[in-house]
Design an enzyme around this catalytic site. Structure first.
Site, PDB file in Angstrom:
ATOM      1  N   ASP A 101       2.574  -1.721  54.788  1.00 13.67           N
ATOM      2  CA  ASP A 101       1.718  -2.843  55.162  1.00 13.67           C
ATOM      3  C   ASP A 101       0.520  -2.265  55.918  1.00 13.67           C
ATOM      4  O   ASP A 101       0.693  -1.427  56.801  1.00 13.67           O
ATOM      5  CB  ASP A 101       2.483  -3.809  56.067  1.00 13.67           C
ATOM      6  CG  ASP A 101       2.195  -5.254  55.725  1.00 13.67           C
ATOM      7  OD1 ASP A 101       1.003  -5.599  55.641  1.00 13.67           O
ATOM      8  OD2 ASP A 101       3.143  -6.034  55.554  1.00 13.67           O
ATOM      9  N   ASP A 207      -2.833  -6.622  54.666  1.00 18.33           N
ATOM     10  CA  ASP A 207      -2.602  -7.874  55.377  1.00 18.33           C
ATOM     11  C   ASP A 207      -3.915  -8.609  55.647  1.00 18.33           C
ATOM     12  O   ASP A 207      -4.923  -7.996  56.023  1.00 18.33           O
ATOM     13  CB  ASP A 207      -1.918  -7.546  56.711  1.00 18.33           C
ATOM     14  CG  ASP A 207      -1.666  -8.773  57.556  1.00 18.33           C
ATOM     15  OD1 ASP A 207      -0.902  -9.641  57.105  1.00 18.33           O
ATOM     16  OD2 ASP A 207      -2.239  -8.867  58.657  1.00 18.33           O
ATOM     17  N   GLU A 264      -3.476  -9.623  50.597  1.00 20.18           N
ATOM     18  CA  GLU A 264      -3.049 -10.981  50.933  1.00 20.18           C
ATOM     19  C   GLU A 264      -4.298 -11.834  51.119  1.00 20.18           C
ATOM     20  O   GLU A 264      -5.046 -11.658  52.077  1.00 20.18           O
ATOM     21  CB  GLU A 264      -2.244 -10.971  52.237  1.00 20.18           C
ATOM     22  CG  GLU A 264      -1.812 -12.359  52.678  1.00 20.18           C
ATOM     23  CD  GLU A 264      -1.413 -12.424  54.149  1.00 20.18           C
ATOM     24  OE1 GLU A 264      -0.641 -13.332  54.499  1.00 20.18           O
ATOM     25  OE2 GLU A 264      -1.889 -11.594  54.948  1.00 20.18           O
ATOM     26  N   HIS A 340       7.607 -12.776  54.170  1.00 28.23           N
ATOM     27  CA  HIS A 340       8.082 -12.911  55.559  1.00 28.23           C
ATOM     28  C   HIS A 340       7.468 -14.110  56.286  1.00 28.23           C
ATOM     29  O   HIS A 340       7.910 -14.441  57.389  1.00 28.23           O
ATOM     30  CB  HIS A 340       7.749 -11.632  56.329  1.00 28.23           C
ATOM     31  CG  HIS A 340       6.279 -11.320  56.327  1.00 28.23           C
ATOM     32  ND1 HIS A 340       5.639 -10.823  55.199  1.00 28.23           N
ATOM     33  CD2 HIS A 340       5.334 -11.448  57.270  1.00 28.23           C
ATOM     34  CE1 HIS A 340       4.357 -10.673  55.481  1.00 28.23           C
ATOM     35  NE2 HIS A 340       4.141 -11.044  56.716  1.00 28.23           N
ATOM     36  N   ASP A 341       6.463 -14.749  55.688  1.00 27.95           N
ATOM     37  CA  ASP A 341       5.817 -15.911  56.319  1.00 27.95           C
ATOM     38  C   ASP A 341       6.261 -17.237  55.718  1.00 27.95           C
ATOM     39  O   ASP A 341       5.772 -18.291  56.127  1.00 27.95           O
ATOM     40  CB  ASP A 341       4.287 -15.809  56.163  1.00 27.95           C
ATOM     41  CG  ASP A 341       3.680 -14.749  57.065  1.00 27.95           C
ATOM     42  OD1 ASP A 341       4.296 -14.434  58.101  1.00 27.95           O
ATOM     43  OD2 ASP A 341       2.603 -14.237  56.731  1.00 27.95           O
TER      44      ASP A 341
END
Length: 569
Positions: A101, A207, A264, A340-341
């Site tokens: 990430d 990210d 993202e 993960h969100d």
């Protein structure tokens, strides 16, 4: 782009690991790098060959590692750089690639750059971040520079008492935003990216990449808001300069390595925007994650007493079609249900209570047979569910805790808040991985950093490895089909056509390449459904989640959550 423009990352199957919750090797209650290394054989058994690790950099953990205080070091909770090198080496032995990430929008407020930047207005690092003076309102009081809201907090500005100016943070106030307009800052980031690639990693998930530019006019939003701060994401999302910066990053660093990158960009990007980021000739990224398929049960409306949580399948199919056909032959597409969100897909679109196995397999088939590179999220392969917490105190996510406090202040009933948070909290995907039925689901011998889901005794890896008919073994079959079967090319590279577009209960599509044609039919609900596909003839069933599925497509009777892959004549 030809249909068979082969790349290793197009043919891979990805698996996202949330390190803090995956496997704890030393009993401190926090997952770690050695825990991941210990599970490489399990991941190899599943068949995945590309691991995306959420951040493991040194961090005060205000946002579980997305607040980086040192890009060149490993968080002590997760282990050491030597541990990471061992993971890399052990993964390579199993032909598993590792993707990190990459957090480029902000740092922690404990990063040396920010510690320096807040010392004085003329500090050399000051311009690495975004600062503005406050404004004076009509009452003569000082207020924030703009009325822009943050994703996590009411305002995206925080006053720094030392210099009297405000710094910008579109996430937590402990995560100040970097100023990409500063060339020196960009060079420092590029050096860091190169350092990791030279270490031997295979790429990055970037990210919050849509946010690295800002509206530097710093004018108030004119959108209507509920309070004095306005959720106007256009002030810092998908702005034109983002593409200049990414082209520079690609030119200076990324293009020099045989790696994979996915950005993202969230829910705000459309197909044309995605093509700017990841089109064949964009020279920016290989693909982008968008989120418009993640909430088609209107989860954020669950504060409304009338909310029922039903999946809007027609709308979900429209979203899939948009990306499957809009990017085909122009860019590459990532496939995923959650990260993960997001909430667990089993709780969003499945039926964990009555049809756990059937709905879990249906969701797997529907996703993994589409065009693109799939990414499973840890625990998805065993049908893990949302957290099922009854106490607000069990939540750990910074944005969830902010929301609970705000909703309590606004006078919402606790039961309604409990339901809303139970549907929307980011902690739903962050409960510990359920390895077996022993205490703490085999995740840790200590006290877990976040409470384990109470259903671990029945939903766990060990039980599913020993069950031929499990969700895990269904994922394993699907991954084998994608990576090693005679249908590999049609699944990876074939085109996609949506059928029965307006059928409210059935998702049906074909995949075609040269002489091969597959049909995938899924009933998305707990009640039986009929799909009439009279123009098609089935040659054989390749995979089904029921033992005795019908070959007749004239009027195919589908049982609850039945999902079938056919080879067509």
């Amino acid at each position: 782009m030809t249909k068979l423009d082969r790349k290793w990352w197009k043919e891979a199957v990805g698996y996202q690991i949330y390190p803090k919750s995956f496997c704890d090797s030393n009993g401190d209650g926090i997952g770690d790098i050695n825990g991941i290394t210990s599970k490489l054989d399990y991941l190899n058994e599943l068949g995945v060959n590309l691991l995306w690790l959420c951040p493991i950099y040194k961090s005060p953990m205000d946002d579980n590692g997305y607040d980086v205080s040192d890009y060149y070091d490993i968080a002590k909770e997760f282990g050491t750089m030597e541990d990471f090198k061992t993971l890399l080496s052990e993964a390579k032995k199993r032909e598993i690639k590792i993707v990190m990430d990459l957090v480029l929008n902000h740092t922690s407020d404990e990063h040396p750059w920010f510690i320096e930047a807040r010392q004085s207005t003329d500090n050399p690092y000051r311009d690495y971040y975004i600062w503005q003076k406050g404004k004076i309102n009509e009452a003569g009081e000082e207020i924030e520079p703009t009325n822009w809201a943050s994703f996590f907090t009411p305002s995206c500005w925080e006053k720094d008492e030392q210099t009297g100016e405000y710094f910008m943070h579109i996430f937590s106030k402990k995560m100040p935003d970097l100023n990409w307009a500063n060339e020196n800052m960009r060079k420092k980031l590029f050096e860091m990216v190169k350092w990791w690639l030279d270490l031997g990693i295979d790429g990055f998930r970037v990210d919050a990449v849509a946010h690295i530019d800002r509206d530097f006019t710093f004018t108030d939003s004119t959108l209507k808001g509920n309070g004095k701060y306005v959720e106007d994401w256009s002030k810092f999302s998908n702005l034109p300069k983002v593409h200049d910066y990414l082209k520079e990053l690609n030119r200076e660093v990324l293009s020099k390595y045989d790696i994979f990158t996915v950005g993202e960009v969230g829910g705000g990007a459309d197909v044309l925007e995605a093509l700017k980021y990841a089109g064949e000739d964009s020279n920016e990224l290989n693909m982008v994650f968008t989120f418009d398929h993640c909430w088609l049960n209107s989860g954020f409306d669950s504060l409304d007493e009338k909310w029922n949580g039903n999946t809007d399948l027609v709308e979900l199919k429209k979203v899939f079609k948009k990306w499957q056909t809009g990017l085909y032959s122009k860019a590459w597409n990532p496939l995923y249900w959650l990260n993960h969100d997001h909430p667990r897909v089993m709780s969003q679109y499945g039926d964990p209570t009555h049809y756990h196995k059937e709905s879990g397999k249906m969701l797997a088939t529907s996703l993994l047979m589409m065009w693109g590179t799939p990414f499973l999220y840890n625990g998805e392969e065993i049908g893990m569910t949302n957290a099922n917490y009854t106490n607000f105190e069990d939540y750990r996510d910074v944005s969830t805790i902010e929301k609970i406090n705000r909703l309590l202040q606004d006078g919402y009933p606790e039961d309604l808040i409990r339901r809303y948070i139970g549907v929307t909290s980011r902690d739903n995907a962050r409960t510990p991985m359920q390895w077996n039925s022993s205490e703490n689901a085999g995740f840790t011998s200590g006290e877990p950093w976040i409470k384990v889901n109470s259903n671990y005794a029945t939903i766990n890896v060990e039980a599913q490895l020993n069950d031929e008919d499990s969700i895990f073994n269904h994922y394993k079959k699907l991954i084998h089909l994608r990576r090693h079967s005679e249908y590999k090319d049609v699944i990876v590279y074939g085109d996609y056509e949506l059928l029965s577009e307006n059928h409210p209960n059935v998702y049906a599509y074909t995949r075609t390449l040269d002489h091969q044609k597959l049909l995938i039919v899924s009933n998305f609900f707990a009640k039986p459904a009929i799909a009439c596909l009279k123009q098609l003839r089935a040659k054989q069933i390749i995979l089904s989640n029921y033992e005795d599925s019908s070959l007749s497509l004239d009027c195919l009777m589908l049982r609850p959550f039945e999902s079938i892959v056919f080879e067509l004549e």
